[in-house]
Design a protein around this motif. Structure first.
Motif, PDB file in Angstrom:
ATOM      1  N   THR A   1       0.661  -1.067   0.025  1.00 33.90           N
ATOM      2  CA  THR A   1       0.004   0.126   0.290  1.00 33.90           C
ATOM      3  C   THR A   1       1.029   1.307  -0.304  1.00 33.90           C
ATOM      4  N   ILE A   2      -0.072   2.636  -0.501  1.00 37.12           N
ATOM      5  CA  ILE A   2       1.032   3.695  -0.925  1.00 37.12           C
ATOM      6  C   ILE A   2       0.269   4.895   0.062  1.00 37.12           C
ATOM      7  N   HIS A   3       0.435   4.999   1.241  1.00 32.90           N
ATOM      8  CA  HIS A   3      -0.377   6.463   1.991  1.00 32.90           C
ATOM      9  C   HIS A   3       0.457   7.812   1.202  1.00 32.90           C
ATOM     10  N   GLN A   4      -0.513   8.708   1.499  1.00 31.89           N
ATOM     11  CA  GLN A   4      -0.056  10.176   0.780  1.00 31.89           C
ATOM     12  C   GLN A   4      -0.981  10.710   1.966  1.00 31.89           C
ATOM     13  N   TRP A   5      -0.170  12.142   2.260  1.00 30.93           N
ATOM     14  CA  TRP A   5      -1.403  12.365   3.273  1.00 30.93           C
ATOM     15  C   TRP A   5      -0.530  13.992   3.455  1.00 30.93           C
TER      16      TRP A   5
ATOM     17  N   LEU B   1       5.135  17.511   2.116  1.00 31.07           N
ATOM     18  CA  LEU B   1       3.665  16.562   1.950  1.00 31.07           C
ATOM     19  C   LEU B   1       5.050  14.736   2.194  1.00 31.07           C
ATOM     20  N   GLU B   2       4.243  13.785   2.508  1.00 33.73           N
ATOM     21  CA  GLU B   2       4.587  13.049   2.703  1.00 33.73           C
ATOM     22  C   GLU B   2       4.134  11.506   2.130  1.00 33.73           C
ATOM     23  N   CYS B   3       4.932  11.089   1.719  1.00 32.42           N
ATOM     24  CA  CYS B   3       4.602   9.467   1.448  1.00 32.42           C
ATOM     25  C   CYS B   3       5.482   8.500   2.145  1.00 32.42           C
ATOM     26  N   THR B   4       4.865   7.286   2.057  1.00 27.28           N
ATOM     27  CA  THR B   4       4.808   6.151   3.253  1.00 27.28           C
ATOM     28  C   THR B   4       4.131   5.139   1.578  1.00 27.28           C
ATOM     29  N   VAL B   5       4.958   4.149   1.576  1.00 24.41           N
ATOM     30  CA  VAL B   5       5.359   2.704   0.879  1.00 24.41           C
ATOM     31  C   VAL B   5       5.160   1.561   1.980  1.00 24.41           C
TER      32      VAL B   5
ATOM     33  N   TYR C   1      -0.881  17.196  -6.091  1.00 21.65           N
ATOM     34  CA  TYR C   1       0.233  16.201  -6.388  1.00 21.65           C
ATOM     35  C   TYR C   1       0.480  14.868  -5.908  1.00 21.65           C
ATOM     36  N   LEU C   2       1.005  13.787  -6.465  1.00 18.15           N
ATOM     37  CA  LEU C   2       0.891  12.143  -6.862  1.00 18.15           C
ATOM     38  C   LEU C   2       2.520  11.731  -7.015  1.00 18.15           C
TER      39      LEU C   2
ATOM     40  N   GLY D   1      -0.433   7.080  -4.680  1.00 14.49           N
ATOM     41  CA  GLY D   1      -1.236   7.489  -3.730  1.00 14.49           C
ATOM     42  C   GLY D   1      -2.201   8.260  -4.771  1.00 14.49           C
ATOM     43  N   SER D   2      -3.144   8.401  -3.105  1.00 12.67           N
ATOM     44  CA  SER D   2      -4.527   8.909  -3.470  1.00 12.67           C
ATOM     45  C   SER D   2      -4.332  10.434  -3.913  1.00 12.67           C
ATOM     46  N   GLY D   3      -3.008  10.580  -3.683  1.00  8.55           N
ATOM     47  CA  GLY D   3      -3.159  12.205  -3.738  1.00  8.55           C
ATOM     48  C   GLY D   3      -3.065  13.648  -3.152  1.00  8.55           C
TER      49      GLY D   3
END
Lengths: 114, 114
Positions: free
Chosen positions: B3-7, B21-25, B89-90, B106-108
Motif C-alpha cells: 500500500t501507499i499512503h499520501q498526506w 508533503l509525505e508519502c510512505t509505502v 501532487y501524486l 497514492g491518492s494525491g
C-alpha cells in the motif's frame, strides 16, 4: 526514448454508447503498455496492461484495449459506457529494463452524458 | 499487501510559506519512488524520482525539492511556495526489474497556494 500521444484531450459520449480512446506510442524496442484511470481528486488506478501474447487485453470495469504493433497503437474501448465512467484516462509505456521510466500520455477526459 | 499512503489530502497554503508533503509505502522493500504534479487541465508532470535512500533525481528545475530519508518514505518540500505551485501532487512507486507491474499511485494531495 519513447513517447505517448493521446489524440483526443476530451471525449464526450452519451450513456450506453460505445467509446474508443486513442493512444499511439513511439519506441524503437518492445514495450509494455498500460491504461490508467483517474477519478476526480483521486490517484491513478490501473485499468489494464499489455505485456505480451494476445493483442486484445481485458481490464476492469468492462474496458478492453487492442495492441497493434504495426500501427504502434493501444486504443481503449468500451462497448457501452456508464455515467460512472466519467474520468480522465492515461495511456503509458515503459521501455525495456527497469520500471524506472513510465512515460505517460497527456490524458483524455471522458465525459459520459445522460 | 502493498500500500501507499499520501498526506494530507488537501492543503491551502499562503504564498511564501513552506511545504512538506509525505508519502510512505508499505509491503515492499527498496521501491523506486516518484513525485508527479498535475496542474489544472494538464497531464502528469514528473517532478522527482528516487531509486534509493538519499538518491534523488530532478526532472524539472523549480521551487520544489525532494528527500528520501528512509527506504519507504518520500518527502516533497518547498521553502517558499509560489502561486504556480498549486496543483494535484501524486506519489507513486514501482519495483526495479518488475516493469510489468507499472506504477502504484497514492491518492494525491490537492495543494492550493493563495
Amino acid at each position: 526514448a519513447q513517447s505517448v500521444t493521446q489524440l483526443d484531450s476530451q471525449v464526450p459520449v452519451f450513456e450506453e454508447a460505445p467509446v474508443e480512446l486513442r493512444c499511439n506510442y513511439s519506441s524503437s524496442v518492445s514495450v509494455y503498455l498500460f491504461w490508467y484511470v483517474q477519478y476526480p481528486n483521486q490517484g491513478l488506478q490501473l485499468l489494464l496492461k499489455y505485456l505480451s501474447g494476445s493483442t486484445l487485453v481485458k481490464g476492469i470495469n468492462g474496458f478492453e484495449a487492442e495492441f497493434n504493433k504495426s500501427q504502434t497503437s493501444f486504443h481503449l474501448r468500451k462497448p457501452s459506457v456508464h455515467i460512472s465512467d466519467t474520468a480522465e484516462y492515461f495511456c503509458a509505456v515503459t521501455p525495456p529494463g527497469s520500471a524506472r521510466q513510465l512515460t505517460f500520455g497527456s490524458g483524455t477526459q471522458l465525459t459520459v452524458l445522460p | 499487501s502493498q500500500t501507499i499512503h499520501q498526506w494530507p489530502a488537501t492543503l491551502v497554503q499562503p504564498v511564501g510559506s513552506p511545504l512538506s508533503l509525505e508519502c510512505t509505502v508499505e509491503g515492499t522493500s527498496n521501491p523506486n519512488l516518484y513525485w508527479y504534479r498535475q496542474a489544472a487541465g494538464r497531464g502528469l508532470q514528473l517532478l522527482f524520482y528516487s531509486v534509493g535512500i538519499g538518491q534523488i533525481s530532478s526532472e524539472v528545475p523549480q521551487n520544489l525539492s525532494a528527500s528520501r530519508p528512509q527506504d519507504r518514505q518520500f518527502i516533497l518540500s518547498s521553502k517558499k511556495l509560489l502561486l504556480s505551485d498549486s496543483g494535484f501532487y501524486l506519489c507513486a512507486w514501482s519495483v526495479e526489474g518488475q516493469r510489468a507491474y507499472g506504477y502504484t499511485f497514492g491518492s494525491g494531495t490537492r495543494l492550493t497556494v493563495v
